[in-house]
Design a protein around this motif. Structure first.
Motif, PDB file in Angstrom:
ATOM      1  N   GLY A 136      28.129  51.560  39.857  1.00  0.00           N
ATOM      2  CA  GLY A 136      27.391  52.751  39.448  1.00  0.00           C
ATOM      3  C   GLY A 136      28.238  53.780  38.743  1.00  0.00           C
ATOM      4  N   ASP A 137      29.353  53.353  38.168  1.00  0.00           N
ATOM      5  CA  ASP A 137      30.280  54.289  37.515  1.00  0.00           C
ATOM      6  C   ASP A 137      30.579  53.779  36.109  1.00  0.00           C
ATOM      7  OD1 ASP A 137      32.251  55.996  36.689  1.00  0.00           O
ATOM      8  OD2 ASP A 137      33.542  55.706  38.452  1.00  0.00           O
ATOM      9  N   GLN A 138      30.249  54.567  35.087  1.00  0.00           N
ATOM     10  CA  GLN A 138      30.493  54.169  33.711  1.00  0.00           C
ATOM     11  C   GLN A 138      31.976  53.890  33.447  1.00  0.00           C
ATOM     12  OE1 GLN A 138      28.406  53.568  31.130  1.00  0.00           O
ATOM     13  NE2 GLN A 138      26.607  53.860  32.445  1.00  0.00           N
ATOM     14  N   ALA A 139      32.825  54.584  34.197  1.00  0.00           N
ATOM     15  CA  ALA A 139      34.267  54.397  34.028  1.00  0.00           C
ATOM     16  C   ALA A 139      34.708  53.015  34.484  1.00  0.00           C
ATOM     17  CB  ALA A 139      35.033  55.469  34.807  1.00  0.00           C
ATOM     18  N   ASN A 140      33.860  52.344  35.236  1.00  0.00           N
ATOM     19  CA  ASN A 140      34.206  51.011  35.748  1.00  0.00           C
ATOM     20  C   ASN A 140      33.731  49.891  34.835  1.00  0.00           C
ATOM     21  OD1 ASN A 140      35.702  51.651  38.000  1.00  0.00           O
ATOM     22  ND2 ASN A 140      33.925  51.748  39.371  1.00  0.00           N
ATOM     23  N   TYR A 141      33.539  50.220  33.575  1.00  0.00           N
ATOM     24  CA  TYR A 141      33.279  49.155  32.612  1.00  0.00           C
ATOM     25  C   TYR A 141      34.626  48.484  32.314  1.00  0.00           C
ATOM     26  CZ  TYR A 141      31.786  46.640  28.444  1.00  0.00           C
ATOM     27  OH  TYR A 141      31.514  45.640  27.529  1.00  0.00           O
ATOM     28  N   ARG A 142      35.027  47.649  33.230  1.00  0.00           N
ATOM     29  CA  ARG A 142      36.339  47.007  33.171  1.00  0.00           C
ATOM     30  C   ARG A 142      36.323  45.734  33.997  1.00  0.00           C
ATOM     31  NH1 ARG A 142      39.054  48.025  37.947  1.00  0.00           N
ATOM     32  NH2 ARG A 142      38.171  49.668  39.280  1.00  0.00           N
ATOM     33  N   ILE A 143      37.426  45.023  33.953  1.00  0.00           N
ATOM     34  CA  ILE A 143      37.577  43.800  34.737  1.00  0.00           C
ATOM     35  C   ILE A 143      38.000  44.191  36.156  1.00  0.00           C
ATOM     36  CG2 ILE A 143      38.866  41.631  34.952  1.00  0.00           C
ATOM     37  CD1 ILE A 143      39.364  41.831  31.896  1.00  0.00           C
ATOM     38  N   PRO A 144      37.344  43.666  37.197  1.00  0.00           N
ATOM     39  CA  PRO A 144      37.761  43.962  38.569  1.00  0.00           C
ATOM     40  C   PRO A 144      39.213  43.554  38.804  1.00  0.00           C
ATOM     41  CG  PRO A 144      35.613  42.910  38.548  1.00  0.00           C
ATOM     42  CD  PRO A 144      36.145  42.828  37.144  1.00  0.00           C
ATOM     43  N   GLU A 145      39.810  44.103  39.842  1.00  0.00           N
ATOM     44  CA  GLU A 145      41.246  43.928  40.052  1.00  0.00           C
ATOM     45  C   GLU A 145      41.615  42.638  40.762  1.00  0.00           C
ATOM     46  OE1 GLU A 145      42.446  47.415  42.110  1.00  0.00           O
ATOM     47  OE2 GLU A 145      42.192  48.744  40.385  1.00  0.00           O
ATOM     48  N   SER A 146      40.653  41.961  41.348  1.00  0.00           N
ATOM     49  CA  SER A 146      40.982  40.733  42.080  1.00  0.00           C
ATOM     50  C   SER A 146      40.050  39.606  41.668  1.00  0.00           C
ATOM     51  CB  SER A 146      40.849  40.944  43.588  1.00  0.00           C
ATOM     52  OG  SER A 146      39.489  41.150  43.953  1.00  0.00           O
ATOM     53  N   ALA A 147      40.521  38.359  41.881  1.00  0.00           N
ATOM     54  CA  ALA A 147      39.703  37.194  41.561  1.00  0.00           C
ATOM     55  C   ALA A 147      38.454  37.166  42.433  1.00  0.00           C
ATOM     56  CB  ALA A 147      40.518  35.920  41.733  1.00  0.00           C
ATOM     57  N   ALA A 148      38.589  37.612  43.679  1.00  0.00           N
ATOM     58  CA  ALA A 148      37.433  37.632  44.581  1.00  0.00           C
ATOM     59  C   ALA A 148      36.366  38.591  44.067  1.00  0.00           C
ATOM     60  CB  ALA A 148      37.883  38.037  45.982  1.00  0.00           C
ATOM     61  N   ALA A 149      36.800  39.746  43.539  1.00  0.00           N
ATOM     62  CA  ALA A 149      35.835  40.711  43.003  1.00  0.00           C
ATOM     63  C   ALA A 149      35.157  40.166  41.743  1.00  0.00           C
ATOM     64  CB  ALA A 149      36.529  42.031  42.706  1.00  0.00           C
TER      65      ALA A 149
END
Length: 823
Positions: A566-579
């Motif tokens: 729910g955060d526009q700033a999180n238009y990115r690749i997650p930090e872990s393979a599990a995520a």
């Protein structure tokens, strides 16, 4: 012969797919086929709705209703891959649901009823990078449907059905249909239509021109009949041999027509000049054939060599084209020395006398004989001027050759105002591009790592000294060799339920944890670091001029992760393979879960980047490919990762490059062979060199004009190379062979040239005019390759004729002591 071979034409099978220019085992084609199968890709028809006239653009209730109706209609068309159809009416809007959840709902399942609702559809698209500037233009002036089809050869039919339906829709704006499959299949269909129109039109024009020169419809029927015989027999042989009629082979009639009649015109010309009322036609024909047999033989051999040399090109349809044209040339020569003389002597005396009277009047009152005689008297006296002019022309032409740009694009084979050409311009102005190129990144795990893993697990299990475990390991160890980690873990879980020894269970759980870790590592493109490489490569590719945008699994992951958090700033690749795995699992809850597998394979060892280009020109695609290669030098691929190119646009570049290089090798090779043949036939090195001068000047001039005019060196130009060689040497051979024969009779170079600019020069000039003007109907065709053939046929004939008549007399005069061995 005509009946037997002509009947074979009823077995015709048409192939209009340019992809078949490459052999089926070509490495680039194998990669392309592999990528299509691996990622479930289909060739696309692109339909666009554009409205530049109003501020709302296409995002109004009326227009979006039309898109909904069109989408429903397209799903019912046979040959459409419905599950992969992309339209505003059947894709998901991805939104955040409850905290930590994601909601997938249809973007536009039903038509919006208000302008605000219609505008909200555009806003939703802008929030979805995978769809923005693909299904809707950034300015809202255009919307598109991407219609996957099961086979390219159905695109003409499918686009026709769509076009018919579009006329029933009420819209504000215009619909356009484009895409490489449509362009290629439409060109194939229209090409055969044009062949049915242009070939007879060219034949009719040639007939009229020959009638003007010989004033006897009966007489000129002979070469026309022979030309049709050659065309029918050659096409019958091709089809009867099991070959499909491809884009290349469909042009055989256009190429054979001028070649088939060219020697006949020489025969008719000399016969018409020699025959007088009361002559025995058999005697005249024998005299004519005595003069012309050798030069006709030479020109047939050299022309056949020029086309047969195409067999060394790496393009199968070009090989078939070249070899069958060579057969047609051989057949035309055989018929020229048998059928044409037999036909002439079968004419009655009244017809021949009427022809002789009219031709004699034409020679005395016509402008051509006077003009040629004037040229003949001035040519030798203007030696310095002619040599200087040739030097200037050749020098300028060589500069033009250096400016040639090799470029092609099947869409550009249509005239500027053709619907497909217009649609291509409009759609690529509004969207990120209708041309698709794919980059496959493939990870190959190291064999040694697998061997080490199997060895470590085997030693750990053997140390347990448990017969049940040993038997289980023997039955399941192969799963690790095949990297089937999920299956191995499942089998190991089943084993755990059958055991109760704490030490054994503990050891097996350690093995399970190790394999699970390896399973995560094996899903290479779930690793954030590896996804980041793709992301960085995409951003670089998008910086290239011709690239509109690119899409990959990274864009999908970023979008879903943004909505999950729910955060526009999180238009990115997650930090872990599990995520990352959780993000992808969430996407599987969408209405189109299988879309994921168009970007990555289920085992996550292969990933695909979709690149949309606004141009399919060779130069633009190759520039983008070269830029990526340069990028990889400073940003090398991760270890054990390889990169391959695929896509119909890229395949076109491959076969066009192969054709151009193959044609160039063929032209150079046949040039050398023809030179050797000239030396052998004339039994003189110097006469062989002389015979090649008009050919060399003509080829240099033609290619110089191409370079200076800015005309791209494309498929039609490449194919015309062989015709240039065959026809350019024709006039030189006739001029030189007749000159040698005449000089033997009179022993004077001045008298020889005077005689040469009588009947022989008229025959050469007539030939040039018949062929160059005879194919002017091709200029009216809406297909550029036909226009190109028409223009360059005329230029080739006129230039080679002019060079032969103006340069050869000068060279013969200057080199008379060496050539005629005058003391």
């Amino acid at each position: 012969m005509v009946i037997l071979l002509g009947l074979q034409i009823t077995k015709i099978k048409v192939d209009t797919d340019p992809e078949n220019m490459l052999p089926h085992d070509h490495p680039g084609r194998l990669v392309h086929d592999s990528v299509k199968k691996m990622f479930g890709l289909s060739d696309m028809i692109v339909v666009g709705l554009v409205n530049d006239r109003t501020a709302a653009g296409v995002f109004t209730p009326k227009n979006l209703t039309a898109i909904v109706h069109l989408t429903e209609y397209v799903t019912k068309i046979d040959g459409v891959v419905v599950k992969d159809l992309m339209s505003l009416a059947n894709v998901d809007d991805i939104r955040q649901g409850e905290a930590g959840e994601i909601r997938f709902q249809w973007l536009m399942r039903q038509s919006p009823e208000t302008n605000d609702a219609a505008r909200s559809v555009l806003n939703s698209v802008r929030n979805l990078p995978l769809l923005n500037n693909t299904l809707a233009s950034e300015d809202g002036k255009a919307a598109a449907l991407y219609i996957p089809i099961i086979a390219k050869d159905q695109s003409y039919r499918i686009s026709g059905e769509i076009s018919h339906y579009l006329r029933s829709l009420d819209i504000d704006g215009e619909f356009y249909i484009t895409g490489l499959p449509v362009a290629e299949d439409t060109f194939g269909v229209e090409m055969f239509i044009q062949m049915a129109i242009s070939a007879p039109a060219a034949a009719a024009m040639i007939f009229l021109l020959m009638w003007f020169f010989f004033r006897s419809a009966t007489l000129i029927t002979a070469p026309m009949l022979m030309a049709f015989i050659v065309v029918i027999a050659t096409m019958g042989l091709l089809i009867g041999s099991g070959y499909t009629v491809h884009i290349m082979s469909s042009m055989i009639p256009i190429f054979l027509m001028p070649i088939a009649v060219v020697d006949s015109v020489h025969i008719l010309s000399e016969f018409a000049d020699r025959y007088r009322q009361g002559d025995d036609p058999k005697v005249v024909v024998k005299q004519v054939m005595g003069h012309l047999f050798q030069p006709m033989l030479y020109t047939s051999i050299t022309s056949a060599i020029g086309f047969a040399s195409l067999a060394i090109t790496p393009i199968p349809p070009v090989q078939v084209f070249g070899l069958h044209i060579a057969f047609g040339i051989a057949l035309a020569f055989l018929l020229t020395i048998t059928f044409i003389p037999a036909y002439i002597v079968s004419m009655n005396e009244t017809q021949l006398n009427r022809m002789a009277e009219k031709v004699n009047q034409l020679h005395h009152s016509g402008r051509m004989p006077k003009l040629l005689q004037s040229v003949g008297t001035k040519v030798v006296s203007k030696t310095v001027w002619i040599i200087s002019a040739i030097v200037i022309v050749v020098g300028t032409s060589l500069y033009g050759v250096s400016q040639i740009k090799i470029n092609d694009n099947p869409v550009r084979w249509f005239a500027e105002n053709h619907d497909i050409r217009v649609a291509d311009r409009v759609m690529n102005t509004h969207f990120a591009g209708t041309y698709q190129v794919y980059l496959r990144l493939k990870h190959e795990p190291e064999v040694n790592d697998s061997k080490q893993l199997i060895q470590d697990v085997g030693q750990q299990l053997e140390s347990l000294d448990n017969d049940i475990v040993a038997q289980w390991w023997s039955a399941n160890s192969a799963l690790l060799s095949g990297h089937e980690y999920a299956e191995f873990i499942t089998a190991l879980d089943d084993l755990l339920f059958t055991l109760d020894d704490p030490l054994v269970l503990s050891s097996l759980e350690q093995v399970s944890a190790k394999i699970q870790q390896r399973a995560v590592q094996a899903k290479y493109f779930q690793n954030p670091e590896n996804l980041a490489y793709i992301d960085k490569l995409q951003r670089y590719i998008e910086g290239q001029d011709v690239v509109g945008k690119s899409n990959s699994v990274v864009d999908l992951i970023k979008t879903v992760y943004r909505e999950l958090t729910g955060d526009q700033a999180n238009y990115r690749i997650p930090e872990s393979a599990a995520a990352v795995a959780q993000t992808l699992l969430s996407y599987q809850g969408s209405h189109r879960p299988d879309d994921l597998w168009h970007f990555v394979t289920p085992d996550y060892t292969d990933a695909l980047i979709w690149v949309q280009l606004t141009s399919g020109d060779n130069q633009d695609v190759e520039a983008m490919v070269s830029a990526v290669q340069e990028y990889l030098v400073t940003n090398p691929l991760p270890q054990n990762v390889s990169l391959d190119w695929a896509g119909l646009t890229y395949i076109n570049v491959l076969w066009q490059d192969e054709m151009v290089s193959g044609m160039l090798e063929s032209l150079l090779g046949s040039f050398v062979i023809v030179f050797v043949v000239m030396v052998v036939l004339f039994r003189s090195f110097f006469w062989g060199v002389l015979a090649m001068v008009p050919l060399s000047i003509t080829i240099t001039f033609i290619y110089g004009v191409i370079g200076l005019s800015g005309k791209d060196y494309d498929m039609p130009i490449a194919v015309l190379s062989s015709l240039t060689l065959g026809l350019s040497v024709d006039f030189a051979i006739h001029f030189l062979e007749r000159s040698r024969a005449l000089y033997k009779q009179n022993g004077s170079i001045q008298e020889t040239m005077a005689l040469m600019f009588d009947e022989p020069a008229r025959a050469i000039t007539r030939n040039a005019l018949v062929i160059s003007l005879g194919f002017t109907p091709l200029l009216l065709a809406p297909l550029i390759p036909y226009n190109t053939v028409g223009v360059f046929l005329a230029v080739i004939m006129i230039v080679s004729c002019a060079v032969s008549l103006m340069v050869l007399p000068v060279l013969l005069s200057l080199g008379r002591k060496l050539l005629f061995r005058i003391s």
